[in-house]
Structure formats: C-alpha cells, structure tokens
Design an enzyme around this catalytic site. Structure first.
Site, PDB file in Angstrom:
ATOM      1  N   ALA A 241       0.818  -1.210   0.000  1.00 33.18           N
ATOM      2  CA  ALA A 241       0.000   0.000   0.000  1.00 33.18           C
ATOM      3  C   ALA A 241       0.853   1.262   0.000  1.00 33.18           C
ATOM      4  O   ALA A 241       0.326   2.373  -0.079  1.00 33.18           O
ATOM      5  CB  ALA A 241      -0.936   0.012   1.208  1.00 33.18           C
ATOM      6  N   ASP A 242       2.175   1.109   0.073  1.00 32.03           N
ATOM      7  CA  ASP A 242       3.064   2.269   0.137  1.00 32.03           C
ATOM      8  C   ASP A 242       3.219   2.889  -1.253  1.00 32.03           C
ATOM      9  O   ASP A 242       3.659   2.230  -2.202  1.00 32.03           O
ATOM     10  CB  ASP A 242       4.432   1.847   0.676  1.00 32.03           C
ATOM     11  CG  ASP A 242       5.331   3.033   0.937  1.00 32.03           C
ATOM     12  OD1 ASP A 242       5.306   3.554   2.060  1.00 32.03           O
ATOM     13  OD2 ASP A 242       6.051   3.457   0.005  1.00 32.03           O
ATOM     14  N   ILE A 243       2.897   4.173  -1.367  1.00 32.97           N
ATOM     15  CA  ILE A 243       2.932   4.855  -2.662  1.00 32.97           C
ATOM     16  C   ILE A 243       4.357   4.930  -3.198  1.00 32.97           C
ATOM     17  O   ILE A 243       4.598   4.813  -4.408  1.00 32.97           O
ATOM     18  CB  ILE A 243       2.311   6.263  -2.537  1.00 32.97           C
ATOM     19  CG1 ILE A 243       0.809   6.140  -2.236  1.00 32.97           C
ATOM     20  CG2 ILE A 243       2.518   7.053  -3.821  1.00 32.97           C
ATOM     21  CD1 ILE A 243       0.125   7.460  -1.961  1.00 32.97           C
ATOM     22  N   TRP A 283      12.660   2.614  -2.790  1.00 31.29           N
ATOM     23  CA  TRP A 283      12.578   3.994  -2.278  1.00 31.29           C
ATOM     24  C   TRP A 283      13.807   4.788  -2.717  1.00 31.29           C
ATOM     25  O   TRP A 283      13.702   5.927  -3.149  1.00 31.29           O
ATOM     26  CB  TRP A 283      12.481   4.006  -0.756  1.00 31.29           C
ATOM     27  CG  TRP A 283      11.147   3.654  -0.188  1.00 31.29           C
ATOM     28  CD1 TRP A 283       9.926   3.986  -0.695  1.00 31.29           C
ATOM     29  CD2 TRP A 283      10.880   2.907   1.008  1.00 31.29           C
ATOM     30  NE1 TRP A 283       8.925   3.493   0.115  1.00 31.29           N
ATOM     31  CE2 TRP A 283       9.471   2.834   1.137  1.00 31.29           C
ATOM     32  CE3 TRP A 283      11.701   2.301   1.974  1.00 31.29           C
ATOM     33  CZ2 TRP A 283       8.878   2.181   2.221  1.00 31.29           C
ATOM     34  CZ3 TRP A 283      11.109   1.658   3.043  1.00 31.29           C
ATOM     35  CH2 TRP A 283       9.701   1.588   3.166  1.00 31.29           C
TER      36      TRP A 283
END
Length: 289
Positions: A241-243, A283
């Site tokens: 769910a991490d954008i 990231w």
C-alpha cells in the site's frame, strides 16, 4: 566513551546518511560520514556520535558518547539500528538472481537504518499516515520540538506518559487533524496504562505484531508494517500500500501506471526473505534522481 567497531563490508554509510537528511532535525554530515543520534538505554537518554572511519569495503565505526550507560546494551542497540550484523554482500548476491539485480548493483551495500527510538517510531508512523513526506516530517518534528527534549542538538521524543496527558487541541494547534491527534494520544495512553508493551513485540512474529497493532484505533496494516521495518528491523516486509514502493516499481519496470497490489505481491515472492531491502532500494531509486 570512545570505541571502534569493525563491520563486514560492503557498507555504504554515506548513502544511508543521504536518506536520513530528509529529516531536518537529523544531525548528519554526509561528506564526513558522521551522525549524532538520540538513544534510550534502560530508559536513560544517551546522545551518541557515530562516524565511519573505514572504507566502503572495510567499514570501521567510531562510537563516541559522554552518556553514562551500559556499554553492551548501547552496542546492542546500535547494531539493531544500523544492521551491522547483516551481511549486505549476501543480500546483494541473492538479488543478482532476481529481476531487481540492476537495482541492487546500483545501491550495493546500502544498509537499512532503523529509527532511533521505538516509541518515537510508532508515533512517527502514525503521524506520517496519508501525508506527503515533506509535510509528514514537518508534523513529526513539530511534535518533537513542542513536547520532546533537545540534548546536544538532537531531539528525543516525549514520553508516552506526557503525550497521554495532552488534549487533542494541543496537537490540532500544530496542524494535526483531530483524528490523528486522538490516535497519537490514545495509543500513548495504551502504552502508559500497560496495555501495549512495545518491547514485548520483539518476541512475536510479523503477523502477530501486525494483528496486535491493527486492533488499535488509528493503526492500519501500512503503519504496522512500517513499524516492523523501522522499529523492529524486520527483514521481510513489503508494504504494497506504500505509494513510494508503487512508484519505485513503476519506474524500475518502466510501467505506464503504478502496478496493482496483486502484481506487487506476485513479483515480491521472489524477493523473500529480504523484501525489506527490496522496499528500501525501490525507495532509494526515487530519491536518487
């Protein structure tokens, strides 16, 4: 106290420090590879300077503190934070047989660095929910500066007891939403009342920790997974769910749109048991532009 610790290379401390500079309150010097951190050892505040004096392939860390704390416990905590006992070359070699081989070649030796304080990590993940990164750090830093303690240039989070006695209006004045203010205060009250013991979560497996945390109002799976990663240092988390991770995969795979959660889960199966490092490097790929 001044001690040196030799670590198995590769270990890219400079790249780790670059990531920490997104927090404006972090005392980092990327070029000199030094970092000042606030720790709690037996509930006693300790300010510690960590400097990389070796090399990428043969890292050596100098640890300096004037704080009177148990040295073994201090080194254990530093090891938990910086993953000094994790052979990063093993992780690099593992991913050379996956679709992320180019990503792991680009960021070879970059460690996953945990948050410095366990309670602070949980508060930060709650505060950062559904916010862009820059404003998320504005809020978490306002929280620390208004209710925490500053020692030698670094900030300690306030105690759960202090936060539990706040009124939601105290946080709303800092631009917290009312719900988020309530989540922060109510969770702190659970800790103060002994109904949530963060240290005891260390002995539970990932799904047990997630189950305990999502039962708390205001904590969903994304928050629980990020606490597992940045608080407890677990190595096999992949928050779909991490954008940021979604955008990292979109960029790496040259997709027209962000991948579905089903695609993310399917691809990440090949990255077990090091999915936390896959998350980190995705990231990193966004922040390296």
């Amino acid at each position: 106290m001044r001690e040196q610790i030799k670590v198995q290379g590769p270990y890219n401390f400079k790249q780790a420090l670059k990531r920490l500079t997104v927090d404006p309150l972090a005392l980092t010097n990327v070029e000199e590879q030094t970092l000042r951190i606030p720790l709690l050892i037996d509930e006693k505040q300790a300010v510690v300077d960590v400097t990389q004096t070796g090399s990428f392939e043969e890292p050596v860390f100098e640890i300096v503190t004037d704080s009177k704390v148990d040295q073994d416990k201090l080194f254990k905590r530093l090891n938990e934070i910086f993953h000094w006992d994790i052979p990063l070359e093993t992780i690099y070699q593992y991913f050379q047989d996956t679709e992320l081989d180019q990503l792991f070649s680009q960021f070879r030796g970059t460690p996953f660095v945990c948050d410095f304080q366990l309670y602070g990590c949980l508060m930060k993940t709650i505060i950062h929910q559904q916010l862009n990164m820059s404003f998320a750090f504005v809020l978490s830093n306002r929280f620390k500066q208004n209710f925490g303690t500053e020692i030698d240039g670094v900030w300690f989070y306030p105690s759960p007891d202090k936060v539990s006695r706040l009124d939601p209006e105290d946080l709303i004045a800092l631009q917290f939403s009312r719900r988020k203010a309530e989540y922060v205060i109510d969770t702190s009250r659970l800790i103060t009342d002994g109904l949530l013991d963060l240290d005891s979560l260390k002995s539970l497996d990932d799904e047990e920790v997630i189950s305990r945390l999502i039962a708390i109002r205001g904590i969903g799976r994304w928050t629980a997974e990020n606490f597992l990663m940045f608080g407890l240092g677990r190595l096999d988390l992949f928050p779909v769910a991490d954008i940021g991770i979604q955008n990292g995969m979109k960029k790496y795979y040259k997709l027209d749109k962000k991948p579905s959660k089903e695609v993310m889960i399917d691809k990440s199966e090949a990255w077990k048991p090091y999915r936390t490092y896959a998350s980190l490097y995705l990231w990193e790929s966004l922040e390296s532009d």
